[in-house]
Scaffold this motif. Structure first.
Motif, PDB file in Angstrom:
ATOM      1  N   PHE A 238       0.836  -1.203   0.000  1.00  9.72           N
ATOM      2  CA  PHE A 238       0.000   0.000   0.000  1.00  9.72           C
ATOM      3  C   PHE A 238       0.869   1.252   0.000  1.00  9.72           C
ATOM      4  CE2 PHE A 238      -2.727   3.192   2.101  1.00  9.72           C
ATOM      5  CZ  PHE A 238      -3.860   3.102   1.304  1.00  9.72           C
ATOM      6  N   TYR A 239       1.902   1.245   0.850  1.00  6.87           N
ATOM      7  CA  TYR A 239       2.815   2.387   0.888  1.00  6.87           C
ATOM      8  C   TYR A 239       3.625   2.470  -0.405  1.00  6.87           C
ATOM      9  CZ  TYR A 239       1.563   1.749   5.771  1.00  6.87           C
ATOM     10  OH  TYR A 239       0.852   1.583   6.928  1.00  6.87           O
ATOM     11  N   GLY A 240       3.926   1.304  -0.975  1.00  5.18           N
ATOM     12  CA  GLY A 240       4.649   1.295  -2.240  1.00  5.18           C
ATOM     13  C   GLY A 240       3.832   1.882  -3.377  1.00  5.18           C
ATOM     14  N   LEU A 241       2.506   1.795  -3.257  1.00  8.58           N
ATOM     15  CA  LEU A 241       1.632   2.377  -4.270  1.00  8.58           C
ATOM     16  C   LEU A 241       1.859   3.888  -4.351  1.00  8.58           C
ATOM     17  CD1 LEU A 241      -0.545   0.683  -5.828  1.00  8.58           C
ATOM     18  CD2 LEU A 241      -2.249   1.916  -4.510  1.00  8.58           C
ATOM     19  N   MET A 242       1.941   4.511  -3.188  1.00  6.37           N
ATOM     20  CA  MET A 242       2.221   5.951  -3.131  1.00  6.37           C
ATOM     21  C   MET A 242       3.584   6.255  -3.736  1.00  6.37           C
ATOM     22  SD  MET A 242       4.259   8.174  -1.139  1.00  6.37           S
ATOM     23  CE  MET A 242       4.523   7.257   0.375  1.00  6.37           C
ATOM     24  N   ARG A 243       4.559   5.400  -3.458  1.00  2.00           N
ATOM     25  CA  ARG A 243       5.904   5.611  -4.007  1.00  2.00           C
ATOM     26  C   ARG A 243       5.873   5.593  -5.530  1.00  2.00           C
ATOM     27  NH1 ARG A 243       9.561   3.083  -6.746  1.00  2.00           N
ATOM     28  NH2 ARG A 243      11.799   3.418  -6.345  1.00  2.00           N
ATOM     29  N   GLU A 244       5.159   4.623  -6.107  1.00  4.43           N
ATOM     30  CA  GLU A 244       5.128   4.503  -7.556  1.00  4.43           C
ATOM     31  C   GLU A 244       4.545   5.759  -8.209  1.00  4.43           C
ATOM     32  OE1 GLU A 244       6.527   2.165  -9.286  1.00  4.43           O
ATOM     33  OE2 GLU A 244       7.134   1.111  -7.457  1.00  4.43           O
ATOM     34  N   VAL A 245       3.511   6.311  -7.593  1.00  7.64           N
ATOM     35  CA  VAL A 245       2.903   7.534  -8.147  1.00  7.64           C
ATOM     36  C   VAL A 245       3.896   8.686  -8.117  1.00  7.64           C
ATOM     37  CG1 VAL A 245       1.082   9.259  -7.852  1.00  7.64           C
ATOM     38  CG2 VAL A 245       0.567   6.840  -7.517  1.00  7.64           C
ATOM     39  N   LEU A 246       4.517   8.901  -6.978  1.00  7.31           N
ATOM     40  CA  LEU A 246       5.394  10.067  -6.830  1.00  7.31           C
ATOM     41  C   LEU A 246       6.676   9.923  -7.652  1.00  7.31           C
ATOM     42  CD1 LEU A 246       4.963  10.837  -3.020  1.00  7.31           C
ATOM     43  CD2 LEU A 246       3.805  11.876  -4.977  1.00  7.31           C
ATOM     44  N   LEU A 250       7.994  12.316 -10.570  1.00  5.14           N
ATOM     45  CA  LEU A 250       9.331  12.905 -10.580  1.00  5.14           C
ATOM     46  C   LEU A 250       9.967  12.814 -11.967  1.00  5.14           C
ATOM     47  CD1 LEU A 250      10.786  11.594  -7.193  1.00  5.14           C
ATOM     48  CD2 LEU A 250      10.474  13.994  -7.818  1.00  5.14           C
ATOM     49  N   HIS A 251       9.576  11.797 -12.701  1.00 10.74           N
ATOM     50  CA  HIS A 251      10.119  11.614 -14.045  1.00 10.74           C
ATOM     51  C   HIS A 251       9.223  12.249 -15.111  1.00 10.74           C
ATOM     52  CE1 HIS A 251      13.487   9.066 -12.825  1.00 10.74           C
ATOM     53  NE2 HIS A 251      12.667   8.502 -11.964  1.00 10.74           N
ATOM     54  N   LYS A 252       8.383  13.192 -14.666  1.00 12.22           N
ATOM     55  CA  LYS A 252       7.610  14.064 -15.564  1.00 12.22           C
ATOM     56  C   LYS A 252       6.491  13.353 -16.323  1.00 12.22           C
ATOM     57  CE  LYS A 252      10.426  17.314 -14.354  1.00 12.22           C
ATOM     58  NZ  LYS A 252      10.022  18.322 -13.347  1.00 12.22           N
ATOM     59  N   ASN A 253       6.000  12.240 -15.803  1.00 10.25           N
ATOM     60  CA  ASN A 253       4.845  11.618 -16.424  1.00 10.25           C
ATOM     61  C   ASN A 253       3.578  12.348 -16.003  1.00 10.25           C
ATOM     62  OD1 ASN A 253       6.320   9.521 -17.704  1.00 10.25           O
ATOM     63  ND2 ASN A 253       6.433   8.419 -15.756  1.00 10.25           N
ATOM     64  N   ASP A 254       2.540  12.298 -16.849  1.00 10.62           N
ATOM     65  CA  ASP A 254       1.312  12.993 -16.484  1.00 10.62           C
ATOM     66  C   ASP A 254       0.554  12.200 -15.424  1.00 10.62           C
ATOM     67  OD1 ASP A 254      -0.394  11.004 -17.676  1.00 10.62           O
ATOM     68  OD2 ASP A 254      -0.070  11.935 -19.633  1.00 10.62           O
ATOM     69  N   ALA A 255      -0.461  12.810 -14.831  1.00 10.42           N
ATOM     70  CA  ALA A 255      -1.153  12.236 -13.675  1.00 10.42           C
ATOM     71  C   ALA A 255      -1.774  10.883 -13.984  1.00 10.42           C
ATOM     72  CB  ALA A 255      -2.215  13.215 -13.177  1.00 10.42           C
ATOM     73  N   ASN A 256      -2.424  10.764 -15.142  1.00 10.38           N
ATOM     74  CA  ASN A 256      -3.103   9.510 -15.470  1.00 10.38           C
ATOM     75  C   ASN A 256      -2.114   8.353 -15.603  1.00 10.38           C
ATOM     76  OD1 ASN A 256      -5.661  10.644 -15.500  1.00 10.38           O
ATOM     77  ND2 ASN A 256      -5.534  11.215 -17.662  1.00 10.38           N
ATOM     78  N   LEU A 257      -0.966   8.610 -16.219  1.00  9.79           N
ATOM     79  CA  LEU A 257       0.035   7.564 -16.362  1.00  9.79           C
ATOM     80  C   LEU A 257       0.623   7.188 -15.001  1.00  9.79           C
ATOM     81  CD1 LEU A 257       1.705   5.696 -18.104  1.00  9.79           C
ATOM     82  CD2 LEU A 257       3.307   7.573 -18.518  1.00  9.79           C
ATOM     83  N   CYS A 258       0.840   8.181 -14.154  1.00  9.74           N
ATOM     84  CA  CYS A 258       1.359   7.911 -12.807  1.00  9.74           C
ATOM     85  C   CYS A 258       0.426   6.974 -12.046  1.00  9.74           C
ATOM     86  CB  CYS A 258       1.510   9.218 -12.025  1.00  9.74           C
ATOM     87  SG  CYS A 258       2.770  10.337 -12.660  1.00  9.74           S
ATOM     88  N   ILE A 259      -0.872   7.222 -12.152  1.00  6.66           N
ATOM     89  CA  ILE A 259      -1.847   6.409 -11.439  1.00  6.66           C
ATOM     90  C   ILE A 259      -1.892   4.993 -12.007  1.00  6.66           C
ATOM     91  CG2 ILE A 259      -4.292   6.160 -10.884  1.00  6.66           C
ATOM     92  CD1 ILE A 259      -2.740   8.399  -9.377  1.00  6.66           C
ATOM     93  N   GLU A 260      -1.810   4.869 -13.327  1.00  9.57           N
ATOM     94  CA  GLU A 260      -1.867   3.541 -13.940  1.00  9.57           C
ATOM     95  C   GLU A 260      -0.635   2.722 -13.582  1.00  9.57           C
ATOM     96  OE1 GLU A 260      -3.090   0.234 -16.103  1.00  9.57           O
ATOM     97  OE2 GLU A 260      -4.127   1.911 -15.139  1.00  9.57           O
ATOM     98  N   VAL A 261       0.528   3.350 -13.543  1.00 13.13           N
ATOM     99  CA  VAL A 261       1.750   2.645 -13.133  1.00 13.13           C
ATOM    100  C   VAL A 261       1.592   2.106 -11.717  1.00 13.13           C
ATOM    101  CG1 VAL A 261       4.184   2.956 -12.553  1.00 13.13           C
ATOM    102  CG2 VAL A 261       3.289   3.899 -14.680  1.00 13.13           C
ATOM    103  N   ALA A 262       1.054   2.928 -10.826  1.00  2.00           N
ATOM    104  CA  ALA A 262       0.873   2.510  -9.439  1.00  2.00           C
ATOM    105  C   ALA A 262      -0.190   1.420  -9.319  1.00  2.00           C
ATOM    106  CB  ALA A 262       0.482   3.719  -8.589  1.00  2.00           C
ATOM    107  N   ARG A 263      -1.281   1.561 -10.058  1.00  2.44           N
ATOM    108  CA  ARG A 263      -2.366   0.566  -9.981  1.00  2.44           C
ATOM    109  C   ARG A 263      -1.860  -0.822 -10.310  1.00  2.44           C
ATOM    110  NH1 ARG A 263      -5.862  -2.341 -12.836  1.00  2.44           N
ATOM    111  NH2 ARG A 263      -4.778  -1.828 -14.782  1.00  2.44           N
TER     112      ARG A 263
END
Length: 288
Positions: A238-246, A250-263
């Motif tokens: 669960f905590y790692g999910l937050m890490r994946e988003v942030l 940091l690598h300049k991906n847009d919000a939707n891609l950040c969320i999909e990577v974490a999901r």
């Protein structure tokens, strides 16, 4: 529920098999209070001696967690993704508004939408600290990533303390059972003039100590330690999910891609579907 079923099944099979084989439960029941006092008391005393009060309270909470299950459920994973989407969107659109949320999360309308997450003060503090670091425009994004990884590793290690403490207790219980058995033998030798049937019961009672030490170690405390470790490992996702988003942000991906990577990094049993997350984010946008 699985833990309760496992304990009940173990007790039924062990003592039921003993009685079906012709064993007399009265001998065990007669010696049980005294042997349990010696073995259990020594194990608890050693546990208290080897841990500070914070560790003792943490371990007690871990034992409760064994029967309640992991803290974070499937809905919490979806809520976290929605929360992180809103936070990441603010880093893109309005960093000034983001600062107001991360400086006072308790009174933030954004965090208040997710009360279960907000109740975890350590986790919320970690999110806010990382976002604050991102807003400071570190020259090297890997500095923020490394800092976040170190904090997550520290949190995980702290939460694994209860599992380590219980496993240490499980490792000590067979030896403590032998101690109780030796004391029983000493008592028996002091009554060597008694009739054989009396000596037989005394020796049987002494052997109950060895049985209890091994039984508690491998059928109760050891499995509890393993289950605590499993729960804390699962919560670490669960905590790692937050890490994946942030980190993705940091690598300049847009919000939707950040969320999909974490999901996709969420464990299978707790992973919300793409449609569930997309619908939840759309509902947030409509509400806004």
């Amino acid at each position: 529920m699985n833990s309760i079923i496992g304990i009940v099944l173990t007790l039924i099979c062990v003592f039921g098999g003993y009685m079906m084989a012709g064993g007399k439960l009265e001998i065990i029941l007669h010696a049980l209070p005294f042997e349990m006092m010696m073995i259990g008391g020594a194990a608890i005393g050693a546990f208290v001696c080897g841990n500070d009060m914070h560790g003792v309270k943490s371990t007690l909470g871990d034992i409760v967690a064994v029967f309640k299950g992991p803290k974070w459920k499937r809905q919490d994973y979806a809520d976290l993704l929605c929360l992180m989407h809103e936070l990441i969107r603010l880093t893109e659109e309005s960093p000034v508004d983001l600062e107001a949320h991360i400086e006072d999360p308790e009174n933030s309308s954004l965090f208040q939408k997710y009360p279960r997450i907000l109740a975890s003060s350590d986790f919320v503090e970690l999110i806010c600290d990382t976002l604050r670091s991102m807003l400071m425009n570190f020259d090297n994004v890997y500095q923020v990533e490394e800092l976040l990884d170190k904090q997550l590793e520290t949190m995980k290690e702290e939460r694994m303390h209860g599992s380590h403490a219980l496993q240490s207790m499980a490792d000590a219980l067979p030896a403590l059972g032998i101690v109780a058995a030796v004391l029983g033998v000493i008592k028996t030798m002091a009554s060597i003039d008694k009739p054989p049937e009396v000596l037989g019961q005394m020796i049987g009672g002494a052997l109950v100590g060895t049985f209890l030490g091994v039984f508690l170690a491998y059928a109760l405390v050891g499995p509890l330690a393993t289950r605590v470790a499993q729960i804390r490992e699962q919560e670490a996702f669960f905590y790692g999910l937050m890490r994946e988003v942030l980190v993705s942000r940091l690598h300049k991906n847009d919000a939707n891609l950040c969320i999909e990577v974490a999901r996709r990094s969420a464990p299978h049993g707790s992973r919300p579907s793409f449609t569930e997350v997309e619908d939840a984010i759309k509902a947030l946008k409509q509400a806004a």
